[in-house]
Design an enzyme around this catalytic site. Sequence first.
Site, PDB file in Angstrom:
ATOM      1  N   CYS A  16       0.819  -1.073   0.050  1.00  0.00           N
ATOM      2  CA  CYS A  16      -0.100   0.039  -0.009  1.00  0.00           C
ATOM      3  C   CYS A  16       0.913   1.207   0.228  1.00  0.00           C
ATOM      4  O   CYS A  16       0.678   2.037  -0.613  1.00  0.00           O
ATOM      5  CB  CYS A  16      -0.931   0.123   1.438  1.00  0.00           C
ATOM      6  SG  CYS A  16      -2.166  -1.303   1.484  1.00  0.00           S
ATOM      7  N   ASP A 419      32.569  19.402  22.422  1.00  0.00           N
ATOM      8  CA  ASP A 419      32.934  20.864  22.604  1.00  0.00           C
ATOM      9  C   ASP A 419      33.026  20.917  24.291  1.00  0.00           C
ATOM     10  O   ASP A 419      31.827  20.319  25.046  1.00  0.00           O
ATOM     11  CB  ASP A 419      31.836  21.546  22.098  1.00  0.00           C
ATOM     12  CG  ASP A 419      32.143  23.035  22.406  1.00  0.00           C
ATOM     13  OD1 ASP A 419      33.131  23.540  22.160  1.00  0.00           O
ATOM     14  OD2 ASP A 419      31.034  23.466  23.176  1.00  0.00           O
ATOM     15  N   ASP A 619      28.075  26.191  17.672  1.00  0.00           N
ATOM     16  CA  ASP A 619      28.306  24.846  17.222  1.00  0.00           C
ATOM     17  C   ASP A 619      27.672  24.420  16.015  1.00  0.00           C
ATOM     18  O   ASP A 619      27.895  23.205  15.640  1.00  0.00           O
ATOM     19  CB  ASP A 619      28.395  23.943  18.336  1.00  0.00           C
ATOM     20  CG  ASP A 619      29.167  24.325  19.475  1.00  0.00           C
ATOM     21  OD1 ASP A 619      30.251  25.021  19.180  1.00  0.00           O
ATOM     22  OD2 ASP A 619      28.930  23.774  20.676  1.00  0.00           O
TER      23      ASP A 619
END
Length: 733
Positions: A16, A419, A619
């Site tokens: 489907c 970081d 970032d």
Amino acid sequence: MKKTSFKIVGMHCASCVATNEGSLKELPGVTAASVNFGTETATVEFDETKIKESTLHEAVVKNGYKVLAGEGADHAHHEMAAENLSATKRRAFWALGLALPAVLISMMSITLPFEILGQNLALWLQAALGAIVILGFGWEFHRGFAKEVRAGRASMDTLISLGTLAALGYSVVEFAIGGDRFYFETGAVIAALILLGRYFEARSRGEASAAIEKLMQLGAKTARLIENGSEREISIEDVVVGNVLRVRPGEKIPVDGVVLQGSSVVDESMLTGESLPVEKRLGDNVFGATMNSDGTIEIKATVVGEGTMLAQIVRLVADAQVAKAPIQKLADRVAGIFVPVVLVIAALTVIVWGMAFGDWTAGFVNAVAVLVIACPCALGLATPTAVMVGTGIGARRGIIIKNGEALERAKKIDAVVFDKTGTLTAGRPAVVDTALAAGTDKETLFATAASVEELSEHPLARAIVEANFSKKLPATDFRNLAGRGARAKVGGEIVIVGSPRLMREENVSLGDLESRVVDFESVGRTAVVVSRGGKALGIIAIADTLKPDAKEAVSELKRQGVHVVMLTGDNKLTAEAIAKEVGIEEVVAEVLPADKAATVERFRAAGQRIAFVGDGVNDAPALVVADLGIALGTGTDIAIEAGNIVLVAGSPMKVVEAITLARGVFRAIGQNLFWAFAYNVAAVPLAALGLLNPMIAAGAMAFSSVSVIGNSLRLRRFAPKETRATMDMHHHQ
């Protein structure tokens, strides 16, 4: 270009999905179309100048499905799904109830003392029951088959319809010519078992998508508005930005806002997955749907409706459930090819048995088994159910997996680059050490420093005030000395709090403390000297502190064989001191925000698959460049575009949890696809060789779908161990 989503009602297999996706992609002006079986949602990108949205809907309706779009579509879909579930259940149990007597008559060779037109009444009864189940309750298969024939396609309905009609048709012919081989009960049981399988499937799909429902219900329904000094209750929909709202203990915070008055402790676990309550004071941000545990607070509404953190999370999870993992696209393509191949195998089965062995009846029965066993419904469920369950669990634990691709990428990660600031560390200064001059105690040092610093706005000043546990003294004549410190009169004496350089300028001798300044600064700590009446009392060392579970997160990643790197703009000394404390060997220091992406790119060029963990503000480029971007949501920017995975809470242990969860979901997808494929591939030849009765084939087919969903639902047991740091915090509380 415009992107739209709408609900499709009436899909029940991978074919489907392929049918609707194919129809949408063929339309002129459509650049991308994706249909998700699990959420019954189509997502289409199209050119508004070339095609209208209504044309997209028409293409799906033409395939014989219903479309729900626009305002209230989700609600209508939810209601239809509930109605559909009860109707599917009714059909399945009625079909089973009627098929069982037909089976008993056949198995026990029951005869009744009446005959009609030369055939026993029991046989007439068996024929009637079989026809009612196959043509009546199984009508949806035949309707689907007819639609597919008109569209020149084949689907799972094609296989079931052909199989059951063939069993019925053959039996009717045998009945008419007075033969003795009947398969009324076989066709009836096949139809009944497949209907039962669809009921279990629909019920399980409902369970899998319950995560979003639960999230949506978390929000408050009313708010207490304060206007002209009086308080009245209003509906959550009537709250506007700028409204002042009162929240009492034990009540949910209605919308995102900022504290104007009072202080409290708020349980934010439903958004962040963090079990520890968070203190809220004047000026702090609060988020809708979190629970106010302690005091009465007044908040000013800053974000309402679709912009709130809860609404953004719900939207992100919904998007993730609709987006396909690359592995799913492969499964969809296979499902599209699979049905025509099965039809050919079924035809060959009849021909070979008839012509080679002269047994056309056996050929026919085995062909029916081939058609039934091959239904690829488990294939269509393999990926969506695992993604739905996984993203739902993640959302409740404060881990937002934004797309299916993130799951695949997380599985392959071999290095995590953190970081430093705000990710491994708290991102705000705190007192970490002291050095005292002869004759001074800690209490005096902090009380003297805090008396002056209380009047300053500087972050270092705030760190000293927060660390003070003594009685402050009144200070007068306060002066801020920009970039160096502050001075004021305390108890008639001049108190100076500031850098060693400021002390030299003020001719304050540090004496023995001089060497301690060097010690502190050599490990990246800021030395704040406190002097009174021209004499140094001591040094307060301030640094950005590690988050409680940073160390454990790093060691857990290493245990999993993941290489860990720290990236920071700090100087080398500070960076190395923190890296050593947390257990990271590789440090890249003194990196400008703009160069973070280039650094990540360099690691990738060396052949490593990198997950970058950052706070998502400066970032973003590095998050995009990395193979997997994990962004720590800092509250309001939860929907940041950059990360593949967004962590609502800033705990490093959540990074480990996110990678573990993503890998678990991907593993479940792999298992699901393997079993769905292996099952079909192994069973089709068995059926063709006559080693699989059609009824057993139908039962096994229904079971395959249910087992795939069951395997996905197993993910709900995912509960990573509570981190030791968190447990320590509970203990201290």
